[in-house]
Write a protein that holds these residues in place. Structure first.
Motif, short mmCIF file in Angstrom:
data_model
loop_
_atom_site.label_atom_id
_atom_site.label_comp_id
_atom_site.label_asym_id
_atom_site.label_seq_id
_atom_site.Cartn_x
_atom_site.Cartn_y
_atom_site.Cartn_z
N ALA A 85 46.30 72.99 26.09
CA ALA A 85 47.65 73.39 26.11
C ALA A 85 48.45 73.09 24.96
O ALA A 85 49.44 73.60 24.85
CB ALA A 85 48.14 72.83 27.46
N LEU A 90 48.81 77.99 20.74
CA LEU A 90 49.02 78.46 22.12
C LEU A 90 50.58 78.48 22.39
O LEU A 90 51.07 79.14 23.10
CB LEU A 90 48.08 77.94 22.97
CG LEU A 90 48.06 77.93 24.34
CD1 LEU A 90 47.90 79.46 24.63
CD2 LEU A 90 47.01 77.33 24.98
N SER A 91 51.00 77.22 22.10
CA SER A 91 52.31 76.86 22.57
C SER A 91 53.52 77.77 21.71
O SER A 91 54.37 78.27 22.62
CB SER A 91 52.77 75.60 21.92
OG SER A 91 51.71 74.80 22.70
N ARG A 94 53.27 81.16 23.89
CA ARG A 94 53.95 81.13 25.19
C ARG A 94 55.19 81.05 25.09
O ARG A 94 55.93 81.88 25.87
CB ARG A 94 53.55 79.99 25.99
CG ARG A 94 51.89 79.85 26.41
CD ARG A 94 51.78 78.62 27.39
NE ARG A 94 50.24 78.52 27.65
CZ ARG A 94 49.47 79.33 28.40
NH1 ARG A 94 50.05 80.27 29.14
NH2 ARG A 94 48.20 78.99 28.65
N ASP A 99 51.31 87.90 26.35
CA ASP A 99 50.75 87.72 27.25
C ASP A 99 49.21 86.64 26.69
O ASP A 99 48.85 86.93 25.72
CB ASP A 99 49.85 88.79 27.90
CG ASP A 99 51.08 89.64 28.68
OD1 ASP A 99 51.90 89.14 29.19
OD2 ASP A 99 50.85 90.77 28.91
N VAL A 100 49.06 85.67 27.76
CA VAL A 100 47.75 85.04 27.23
C VAL A 100 46.88 84.96 28.53
O VAL A 100 46.93 84.63 29.66
CB VAL A 100 48.30 83.40 27.31
CG1 VAL A 100 46.95 82.49 27.02
CG2 VAL A 100 49.35 83.12 26.22
#
Length: 467
Positions: A85, A90-91, A94, A99-100
């Motif tokens: 995370a 990725l951060s 988001r 959309d992940v």
């Protein structure tokens, strides 16, 4: 319920060079999606993806997402369980409201789009799904394939076919295979592994029951006692008995380079065949593959013609080359049962004088790299027993795969246990891969089979020797 993927929607993979992620990227770019991905490493896989039209970023930073946003893309972002995370890419995705999806969500969507064969189980998934894919291709079916290894006849792990069927490897390591709704679910065997995710065998059985419950039909290996006792199946296969099972491949002769067997359906002989792969475990994988194809209506006569083209996937007894008379082979075995089966197959090559290698080996030097501290701790005794079936043994340091070291768990611990069980077996522990290479050079002999086993970076042994 899988998520629908709209045609032409852009997709971005964080960690696109991974074996599972790259297969999906290949499928999507072939089907017209704008595809991008990140991988810090410059590898043959990332270069191949670039040639196919995938935009590959060699860093995983917030800037990667910014570049995509500035270019007007709002892609679906795909991650695997290996992406934490805290990953900055990725951060940022988001934070931007993208959309992940987990890679299993994307695979589930592809499985839903056409009749699919999903191959699950603790061992043999990649080999069995590779064999199914090869048989279908040789039979003229042109399946879509999403495999966790390189399929020799495709020279790829992903293929966007134009035929009716899709073949997918259903990985159980993180439990995400429960999302799949396959037309046919195939289960090779069940044995506790991935102890970082499953606390005991019951946890794994429960997950596999959910996977089986989501499949329209289930084909399973009756020779596995856990499956036979714990799961229900619509059809069974075996390599030990023909009566009472739907499909069987009974060995007539096992050599170091092939298996000669007879195929049965409903207890009746259908025909003989020669499998150009050694070992009873490979015969079982092939029996499951043949059974799956027969359940999809492919005539046995068409399948037999394709048997001669069968080859194992990459890193499954993968001959890399010969160095000063030593045959260097890579294998993905990293669980005690896999190690035991692989060593038994290698010893058959030594004893029978037949092998797929350029010359029959005279001796077996096993090289093993334990994979994960948790797995080594859980199966220490089983590994010690499995690794005894060789003439000499070299151990590489544990490949942590992101895990923190555990107190008292190391390759020397394993070596000490092996020595206690078999004091006359020559065992040495390497400090690193360079030291391991030196040990191979000094402890091996001409006409040795040097078998490097593990799921980490032990496959770097051959490039070091060949340099």
């Amino acid at each position: 319920m899988s998520r629908p993927l709209e045609r032409q929607h852009p997709v971005h993979f964080i960690g696109v060079g991974g074996i599972g992620m790259s297969a999906l990227a290949r499928i999507l770019v072939d089907r017209g999606h704008p595809v991008s991905g990140s991988d810090p490493r410059d590898t043959p896989t990332s270069r191949q993806l670039t040639q196919l039209g995938v935009t590959v970023f060699h860093q995983q930073t917030a800037g990667t997402i910014e570049t995509l946003l500035n270019d007007g893309h709002r892609p679906i972002v795909v991650i695997s369980t290996a992406i934490p995370a805290s990953n900055p890419e990725l951060s940022r995705a988001r934070a931007a409201g993208l959309d992940v999806w987990h890679r299993s969500d994307l695979l589930a969507g592809l499985i839903d789009q056409q009749p699919s064969i999903a191959v699950a189980g603790s061992h043999g998934k990649t080999t069995t799904s590779t064999l199914i894919t090869t048989l279908l291709i040789e039979a003229g079916e042109d399946p879509t394939a999403i495999i966790g290894g390189i399929v020799p006849c495709l020279e790829s792990n992903g293929h966007a076919g134009h035929g009716r069927l899709l073949v997918a490897e259903a990985d159980e390591s993180d439990g995400s295979l429960v999302k799949f709704r396959a037309h046919l679910g195939l289960i090779t065997n069940l044995e506790l592994d991935h102890t970082d995710h499953y606390s005991n065998l019951n946890d794994l059985v429960s997950t596999m029951r959910r996977f089986a419950g989501g499949c329209a039909r289930v084909l399973a290996n009756k020779d596995c006692p856990v499956i036979q006792e714990q799961l229900q199946a619509d059809a069974w296969w075996s390599v030990t008995e023909a009566n009472g099972v739907d499909f069987a491949a009974l060995p007539l002769q096992l050599d170091g380079d092939r298996c000669h067997a007879r195929f049965y359906e409903q207890g009746e002989p259908v025909g003989d065949f020669v499998l150009p792969l050694p070992g009873l475990h490979n015969l079982s994988n092939a029996a499951g593959a043949l059974a799956a194809c027969r359940m999809e209506g492919i005539p046995f006569e068409r399948l037999v013609r394709g048997l001669t083209a069968l080859k194992p996937p990459g890193r499954r007894f993968d001959w890399r080359g010969t160095w000063e008379g030593r045959h260097i082979v890579d294998d993905y075995a990293h669980h005690p049962s896999e190690v035991k089966a692989t060593l038994a197959m290698a010893q058959l090559m030594v004893s029978s004088g037949r092998s797929p290698l350029p010359t029959p080996p005279q001796r077996l030097l096993a090289v093993f790299q334990p994979h994960r501290y948790s797995r080594t701790q859980e199966f220490l005794e089983s590994f010690a027993n499995a690794l005894q079936n060789c003439d000499s043994l070299l151990l590489a340091p544990i490949y942590g795969a992101g895990e923190e070291p555990l107190n008292g768990v190391c390759s020397q611990t394993l070596a000490d246990r092996i020595h206690a069980l078999k004091p006359d077996l020559e065992v040495a522990v390497a400090d690193n891969l360079d030291h391991l290479t030196d040990l191979v050079k000094t402890r091996s002999r001409r006409e040795d089979l040097v078998l490097a086993m593990g799921a980490g970076d032990v496959n770097g042994l051959w490039p070091r020797l060949a340099a």
